[in-house]
Motif scaffolding. Structure first.
Motif, PDB file in Angstrom:
ATOM      1  N   THR A 196       0.828  -1.212   0.000  1.00  0.00           N
ATOM      2  CA  THR A 196       0.000   0.000   0.000  1.00  0.00           C
ATOM      3  C   THR A 196       0.858   1.257   0.000  1.00  0.00           C
ATOM      4  O   THR A 196       0.540   2.231  -0.696  1.00  0.00           O
ATOM      5  N   LYS A 226      -6.994   0.906  -2.520  1.00  0.00           N
ATOM      6  CA  LYS A 226      -5.631   0.421  -2.311  1.00  0.00           C
ATOM      7  C   LYS A 226      -5.586  -0.619  -1.193  1.00  0.00           C
ATOM      8  O   LYS A 226      -4.890  -1.643  -1.305  1.00  0.00           O
ATOM      9  N   THR A 230      -4.791  -4.655  -1.804  1.00  0.00           N
ATOM     10  CA  THR A 230      -3.687  -5.263  -1.059  1.00  0.00           C
ATOM     11  C   THR A 230      -4.165  -6.443  -0.236  1.00  0.00           C
ATOM     12  O   THR A 230      -3.537  -7.513  -0.224  1.00  0.00           O
ATOM     13  N   ALA A 273      -2.515  -2.373   6.228  1.00  0.00           N
ATOM     14  CA  ALA A 273      -2.435  -1.557   5.019  1.00  0.00           C
ATOM     15  C   ALA A 273      -2.777  -0.095   5.325  1.00  0.00           C
ATOM     16  O   ALA A 273      -2.214   0.816   4.716  1.00  0.00           O
TER      17      ALA A 273
END
Length: 377
Positions: A196, A226, A230, A273
């Motif tokens: 990330t 994002k 991830t 993340a």
């Protein structure tokens, strides 16, 4: 007209998957972390006694000293080597042996006469884990050999209370059964931050962050895309690592629900993340992100309860680590994969992990909004 938020997030996630698919270095890192790294750390590291180097100084040259020389056996010890008394210090200084046993002159005659002579065991305590365990093993081995030599058979003193030890979940005390799942936790922690963080920094370096500003997107949609991309990649890699590496290659029994474990891995990866997004808003380049990740990843890995039990840590450290999602995920992994626990057992850790992730999500959204505002000014 502005598209629905879910559609925006899914479209941005598709964009993230495409960018990751073109990054061969990052793909190679993911494959390595969830395969080779897990196998090497599970099989090549450990705190149990294995293949320890041992030498003997035989000043007695008796039948008993010969029996003691032959007593330490693989896989706990290497085949013993003979050493001169004058070479002991040099051999220990050079790190050639972990244990050097010195059988004094007249040892056998003193034993037969009931004079209880002393047997010296020199231990290289820089090999910390093997030193303590191995010295105890040698004491038991030598006591049994001496007892059998004197009595003609091995005899244990009668005890008023009989102790029966039952080793649960890992009856053979195999270190790979423990190290493998813990390496999955560490790999998720590291890669969730790197993936990330690298994605956001790549947007800034390539100038595509400015393009996002002119689109009808909110910071929360950009970040959720994002984080979601991830977490999904991490779950796929975790599935491979669990099924192929842990249960297949390392032969760790499959006890708990794989689906429950993967859901927990998704939530944990999303929480980490969010931390990666936060660090990326502070860093201006990938080297800076790497430096910022060091004081975050290492404490999470070392103090989560995987390497050292939480009960063995100072009380202050235990309380601080309750605010780390890695502590709760480690407890979840141990409960599901080792003990076969269900959601009724792990729900407190699950709730704590969600709460911590939500806090970091809010912080990351604020920082991302600030970054986007700075980029647009």
């Amino acid at each position: 007209m502005r598209s629905p938020p879910l559609r925006n997030v899914l479209e941005l996630m598709r964009r993230e998957f495409y960018a990751l698919g073109r990054d061969r270095v990052m793909l190679g890192l993911i494959v390595y972390a969830f395969s080779v790294l897990i196998y090497v750390n599970a099989t090549a590291t450990g705190i149990e006694l294995r293949n320890a180097a041992i030498a003997f100084v035989d000043e007695d040259a008796s039948t008993l000293s010969a029996r003691l020389f032959d007593a330490p056996q693989p896989p706990y010890f290497q085949h013993p080597q003979r050493l001169a008394l004058a070479d002991v210090d040099a051999a220990l200084d050079a790190g050639r042996f972990t244990f050097v046993v010195d059988v004094p002159p007249g040892f056998q005659s003193d034993v037969l006469a009931g004079r209880a002579p002393r047997l010296q065991i020199n231990v290289d305590a820089t090999a910390m884990s093997q030193a303590g365990i191995g010295a105890n093993y040698l004491q038991q081995i030598f006591s049994a050999e001496i007892d059998e030599f004197v009595r003609g058979r091995r005899q244990e003193a009668p005890q008023a209370v009989t102790q029966v030890v039952r080793i649960a979940f890992n009856p053979n005390l195999q270190m790979p059964w423990f190290m493998g799942p813990m390496m999955i936790v560490n790999s998720i922690t590291l890669l969730s931050i790197v993936l990330t963080g690298a994605a956001l920094i790549r947007e800034r370096e390539q100038g595509t962050l400015e393009h996002l500003l002119v689109l009808p997107l909110t910071p929360i949609e950009i970040m959720l895309a994002k984080i979601g991309a991830t977490a999904l990649v991490i779950v796929v890699a975790t599935t491979f690592a669990t099924v192929v590496m842990i249960h297949g290659v390392l032969s760790v029994p499959a006890r708990g629900s794989l689906a429950l474990f993967l859901v927990a891995a998704f939530v944990y990866s999303a929480s980490i993340a969010a931390i990666g997004i936060f660090l990326a808003t502070l860093a201006r380049s990938m080297p800076q992100l790497g430096l910022l990740s060091i004081p975050v990843v290492f404490p999470m890995a070392m103090l989560s309860g995987g390497a050292t039990p939480l009960d063995s840590m100072p009380v202050a450290v235990q309380r601080i680590m309750q605010f780390s999602p890695s502590t709760h995920f480690t407890a979840i992994v141990q409960a599901i994969l080792y003990r076969g626990a269900g959601f009724d057992v792990i729900w407190p850790q699950f709730v704590a992990m969600l709460a911590i992730g939500a806090v970091f999500l809010a912080i990351a959204v604020h920082r991302l909004r600030t970054t986007l505002a700075q980029a647009g000014s």
